[in-house]
Design an enzyme around this catalytic site. Sequence first.
Site, PDB file in Angstrom:
ATOM      1  N   ASP A 184       0.803  -1.221   0.000  1.00 15.01           N
ATOM      2  CA  ASP A 184       0.000   0.000   0.000  1.00 15.01           C
ATOM      3  C   ASP A 184       0.838   1.275   0.000  1.00 15.01           C
ATOM      4  O   ASP A 184       0.402   2.317   0.485  1.00 15.01           O
ATOM      5  CB  ASP A 184      -0.951   0.001   1.194  1.00 15.01           C
TER       6      ASP A 184
ATOM      7  N   ASP B 199      -7.230  -4.092  -5.579  1.00 18.69           N
ATOM      8  CA  ASP B 199      -6.877  -2.797  -4.993  1.00 18.69           C
ATOM      9  C   ASP B 199      -5.449  -2.374  -5.347  1.00 18.69           C
ATOM     10  O   ASP B 199      -5.138  -1.179  -5.406  1.00 18.69           O
ATOM     11  CB  ASP B 199      -6.970  -2.836  -3.465  1.00 18.69           C
TER      12      ASP B 199
END
Length: 408
Positions: free
Chosen positions: A132, A192
Site C-alpha cells: 500500500d 486494490d
Amino acid sequence: MNNDKSTFLSVRDRAHRLTWVIALGLCSFFMIACNQTKKAGTGAETLSIDSVLQIRYQKLLEYPLDSTKIPRSYTKSASVVRGVPSKDWTSGFFAGNLWHLYRLTGDDNFKNRAMRWTTFIEKEKFNDGTHDMGFKIFCSFGEGLKVEDNQVYKDIILQSAKTLSTRFNENVGSLRSWDFNKDVWEFPVIVDNMMNLELLFIATRMSGDSTFHEIAVQHANTTLKNHFRDDHSSVHVVVYDTISGAVKEKVTHQGFNAESAWARGQAWGIYGFTMCYRYTRDPAYLAQAEASAQFFIDHPNLPEDGVPYWDFNDPAIPEAPRDVSAAAIVASALLELSKYTENSAYQKYSEKVLESLRSDKYVLEPSLEIPFILDHSTGNWPANDEIDVPIVYADYYFLEAMIRRNEK
C-alpha cells in the site's frame, strides 16, 4: 422661548429613536434565538449545502495533530474517531484531503496543515511489508507535489517506489499484496493493488529509471489477464503459485462471496486501469476500464442516485448498506475516463454522484465535531468493520472528483 421648544422636541425625538432601537434590538434577538434553535435542532436545514461543506472542511483543518492517530473513520455507536499510525494503509488520505482542500479553496491554512500531516508518513518509505505504498505515499506526498515542486517529496516518492518494487515476483508478474495468511495464500494479489502503480509510473518520470514503469506494466497485464470475469466484474483476490506463476485460486476477502461483485473492488479496477492508460496509452487498459465502468453504471442493482450497495450481489438489497467510497472513486475515475472516450455516460454518472453526495443525505451535519465530510461508507462488511460510517478515503476521492470537475 424658541430654544425651549427646540430642546423639548429634541428630547422627544431622542425618546422615539430609543424606543425604536430597543424594539429592533428585541426583534433581532428573538430572530437570532429562533435561528439558533432551528440549527441546533435540525442541523443543516437553515444552511446551504455549500455552507455546510465549508463547515465540514473547517473540521478537518482544526483537528489536532497526532502522528499516532491519523483520522481513518468514525464509530457512530461509540462516538469515537478511529485514528491510526502511519503504517495503516489509509494513513496518507487525511493529508491528501487537506492538499485537495487547498486546491479547491486557495486557503493557505489548508496547505500549511497538509504539510504537517504529510510529514507523519515519511517513515513509510522504508516499509517493505506492505503493497500500500501508493495509498500512503502518493496520496500524501504525491498530492503535495501537485501544489509545489519539492525535492524532498520527490526523494521520498522515489525511495518508496524502490521499496515497493521489492515485492515484485518475476514468475508471477505481480507485486505481492498481503503478507498475512501465508499458510493459506501463497502469493495473493488484490485488485486494490492497481492503485499503487501510479507511484511506480511517477517514479520513472522523475528518475528516468524505466524499471519502475516496467514493473507497473507487468503487474497491470497480469491483473488484466486474471482478475476479470466474462461480465467484466472483478475478482477481489487471485492467489498465485510463486514457482510456476499459475493461478491457484480466486477468492474474496471483503466481498459477499468469491463470485460476487464487491463494489469498492469494482471501483479500484475502473480507476486503476484508467490511470494506467494515462501513463501508457495502452488500448487494452482503456478497453478494460470502459468494460468495467459499463458493468458498474449499468448494473440493475445500482440505486438511482448512483451510490452503490457495498456489494452488488448482497441478497439483503435494498436493505444492504451503501458504500459512498465506491461511488466517489468511480465518479473521480470516470471524469478522467470521459476525457479519453466519447461516451457521455461517464460524465453523466459522475455529475449525478456529485449531486447526490453534495446533499444532506450524505454530507455530515455541521455540528458533528469530527474530521470527515461524508457519511455512509462501508469498509469491511465480512469483518463487521466500519459499516455505514464516515471513512477518510471516501472524502479523498469526493474532493478529487470535485477538483477534476472544476478542471474540465
